[in-house]
Design a protein around this motif. Structure first.
Motif, PDB file in Angstrom:
ATOM      1  N   GLU A 133      -1.128  -7.130   1.213  1.00 12.75           N
ATOM      2  CA  GLU A 133      -0.437  -7.387   2.708  1.00 12.75           C
ATOM      3  C   GLU A 133      -1.295  -8.230   3.560  1.00 12.75           C
ATOM      4  OE1 GLU A 133       2.156  -4.387   5.742  1.00 12.75           O
ATOM      5  OE2 GLU A 133      -0.097  -3.772   5.097  1.00 12.75           O
ATOM      6  N   THR A 134      -2.534  -7.794   3.904  1.00 12.76           N
ATOM      7  CA  THR A 134      -3.450  -8.805   4.671  1.00 12.76           C
ATOM      8  C   THR A 134      -3.535 -10.222   4.199  1.00 12.76           C
ATOM      9  OG1 THR A 134      -5.167  -7.646   3.718  1.00 12.76           O
ATOM     10  CG2 THR A 134      -4.374  -6.503   5.829  1.00 12.76           C
ATOM     11  N   LYS A 184      -3.916  -4.349   9.606  1.00 11.41           N
ATOM     12  CA  LYS A 184      -3.269  -3.054   9.284  1.00 11.41           C
ATOM     13  C   LYS A 184      -2.513  -2.569  10.583  1.00 11.41           C
ATOM     14  CE  LYS A 184      -3.287  -2.946   4.932  1.00 11.41           C
ATOM     15  NZ  LYS A 184      -1.996  -2.750   3.957  1.00 11.41           N
ATOM     16  N   GLU A 185      -3.514  -2.390  11.320  1.00  9.41           N
ATOM     17  CA  GLU A 185      -3.192  -1.626  12.977  1.00  9.41           C
ATOM     18  C   GLU A 185      -2.029  -2.375  13.473  1.00  9.41           C
ATOM     19  OE1 GLU A 185      -4.893  -0.150  17.136  1.00  9.41           O
ATOM     20  OE2 GLU A 185      -6.202  -0.478  15.254  1.00  9.41           O
ATOM     21  N   ASN A 213       1.259  -1.893  11.616  1.00  7.93           N
ATOM     22  CA  ASN A 213       1.749  -0.478  11.764  1.00  7.93           C
ATOM     23  C   ASN A 213       2.168  -0.336  13.090  1.00  7.93           C
ATOM     24  OD1 ASN A 213       1.017   0.223   9.104  1.00  7.93           O
ATOM     25  ND2 ASN A 213      -0.946   0.885   9.593  1.00  7.93           N
ATOM     26  N   HIS A 215      -9.448  -7.157   8.581  1.00 10.52           N
ATOM     27  CA  HIS A 215      -8.137  -7.004   7.664  1.00 10.52           C
ATOM     28  C   HIS A 215      -7.896  -5.463   8.295  1.00 10.52           C
ATOM     29  CE1 HIS A 215     -11.386  -5.160   5.351  1.00 10.52           C
ATOM     30  NE2 HIS A 215     -10.803  -4.191   5.216  1.00 10.52           N
ATOM     31  N   LYS A 216      -8.675  -4.578   8.877  1.00  7.61           N
ATOM     32  CA  LYS A 216      -8.155  -3.409   9.280  1.00  7.61           C
ATOM     33  C   LYS A 216      -7.410  -3.593  10.745  1.00  7.61           C
ATOM     34  CE  LYS A 216     -11.406  -0.091   7.226  1.00  7.61           C
ATOM     35  NZ  LYS A 216     -12.290   0.934   7.057  1.00  7.61           N
TER      36      LYS A 216
END
Length: 441
Positions: free
Chosen positions: A63-64, A434-435, A438, A430-431
């Motif tokens: 995804e990332t 994700k945030e 989301n 990458h985190k």
């Protein structure tokens, strides 16, 4: 009517947010304080631009990876997979970044495993409901011999003791990571595959663990600023507005439906800057901060030739000053003098006596580069350059997230839910993606 977003911040987080929102057909404006590129900027070495320290898009999942390739141009990016090595206790371990405890001897590993084995057996009879209040509490779950070294490593890399930090700080340095390397990959992966306990406590090399991604994207033969400039130009063509502004002078006016900045009204404000800057922006508890900023020295060496196959080496060794040595010649360009580049990172506070002694820092960095086997002892560097940054990245201190929750509640009440903070306490890009994904699902 198209929604209008105001983004406050700079660097990757702000630019990624602008790209994400613009591709959903929102109107977007970014206000930044100094340089909109942030650490994605560059430094001049022998008439050529190079990264400010080590830059990569590491450990991406599908995804990332897709997000990064769409945000920048896919043809500009090259997948280097995973090019880390680690230096622990006078031993260079390939394709790995965190401390390699096998180099400390069989007895060291045996004592550590007995500690884990006891905890593993207890887990069958007692549910672990411990509450971790700080990083030191998390480190207490490690074997005593590893705990001592990792705690010292925390102070070396962050210049602050573990009990003063949130447990998420364990993700921000290889030397503070909770998962440990006790065995070879075969045994480690066998234990990890068959036990949740050992999966949480043991590490193996990423290339041998198929549950982990190996994607490490970078613009081959260029530098990170090259693709950042292209992204900024693309965003400008799409209508994103960039404005430089002193954060201390920003005055956001709330209403039930919108937030006003100067003479413009925005449906949502997205704040990607640090918690310390959020405190400045909204005049909240300015006398206290819950972030600790790491200060570092970067020493850039140019050499005629480098025969080293890894992107970087993590220095997980208490006896050395360096924390990471990057082999830029593997993936980046050469200098204007046709030399290759090495970057040595040294965590160091600005009150350390070495901070103002460039010649000693250069000698230390070069000696440790030789010691780690990145170059041989006969090699001579062509030029050296020292870059000192008193604030590189923020590490969350104890009560960081409690204070952030208080701020978010305060902003929600004052601005009717029209202000969102994002990326707080997150170290990896990458985190952050994700945030971001989301938050706007």
């Amino acid at each position: 009517m198209t929604k209008k977003f105001l983004i406050i911040g700079s660097g990757f987080n702000a630019l990624a947010s602008a790209y994400f929102l613009k591709n959903r057909n929102y109107d977007v404006k970014i206000i930044f304080e100094r340089n909109v590129k942030g650490v994605l900027g560059s430094i001049k070495i022998e008439n050529e631009s190079f990264d400010l320290g080590y830059q990569f898009f590491d450990g991406l999942d599908q995804e990332t990876d897709k997000f990064i390739r769409h945000m920048f141009l896919n043809e500009d990016l090259h997948n280097f997979k995973y090019g880390a090595s680690t230096y622990s206790n006078n031993f260079l371990y390939e394709d790995h970044a965190i401390p390699y405890w096998i180099s400390f001897g069989k007895m060291f590993v045996f004592k550590s495993f007995i500690f884990y084995l006891k905890k593993f057996l207890k887990s069958f009879f007692f549910e672990n409901k411990k509450k971790f209040n700080n990083l030191s509490d998390l480190f207490n779950e490690l074997p005593l011999n590893i705990r001592y070294i990792v705690s010292k490593g925390c102070q070396k890399h962050y210049q602050i003791k573990p009990h003063e930090l949130e447990i998420v700080a364990n993700e921000m340095s290889t030397f503070t990571n909770f998962r440990q390397t006790l065995f070879n990959d075969y045994i480690s992966n066998l234990l990890k595959k068959n036990s949740n306990f050992f999966d949480e406590h043991l590490a193996s090399r990423r290339k041998s663990n198929h549950s982990l991604e190996n994607i490490s994207l970078y613009p081959k033969g260029k530098n990170m600023e090259f693709i950042t400039d292209k992204l900024i130009e693309k965003l400008k063509r799409q209508g994103v507005i960039f404005e430089k502004c002193n954060f201390d002078e920003i005055d956001l006016i709330p209403s039930s439906k919108q937030v006003q900045f100067k003479n413009e009204k925005f449906d949502q404000v997205l704040v990607t800057t640090s918690l310390s800057n959020i405190q400045r922006l909204f005049k909240i508890n300015l006398e206290k901060t819950y972030e600790h900023y790491v200060s570092q020295v970067f020493v850039y060496f140019t050499v005629k030739k480098i025969n080293f196959k890894f992107q970087y080496t993590q220095i997980n060794d208490l006896n050395l000053y360096s924390s990471r040595i990057s082999n830029c010649s593997l993936y980046s360009k050469v200098t204007g003098e046709n030399n290759h580049l090495l970057i040595v990172e040294i965590p160091l506070t600005d009150n350390n006596k070495l901070w103002n002694e460039d010649s000693k820092l250069i000698d230390i960095a070069w000696d440790e580069t030789i010691k780690c086997g990145i170059i041989n002892s006969e090699t001579k560097y062509e030029t050296s350059q020292v870059l000192k940054i008193s604030k590189t990245f923020p590490v969350p201190k104890v009560n960081f997230f409690t204070f952030l929750d208080e701020i978010n509640l305060n902003l929600k009440n004052k601005f009717y839910g029209n202000i969102n903070t994002i990326g707080q306490g997150i170290f990896t890009r990458h985190k952050f993606i994700k945030e971001l994904l989301n938050k706007f699902k």
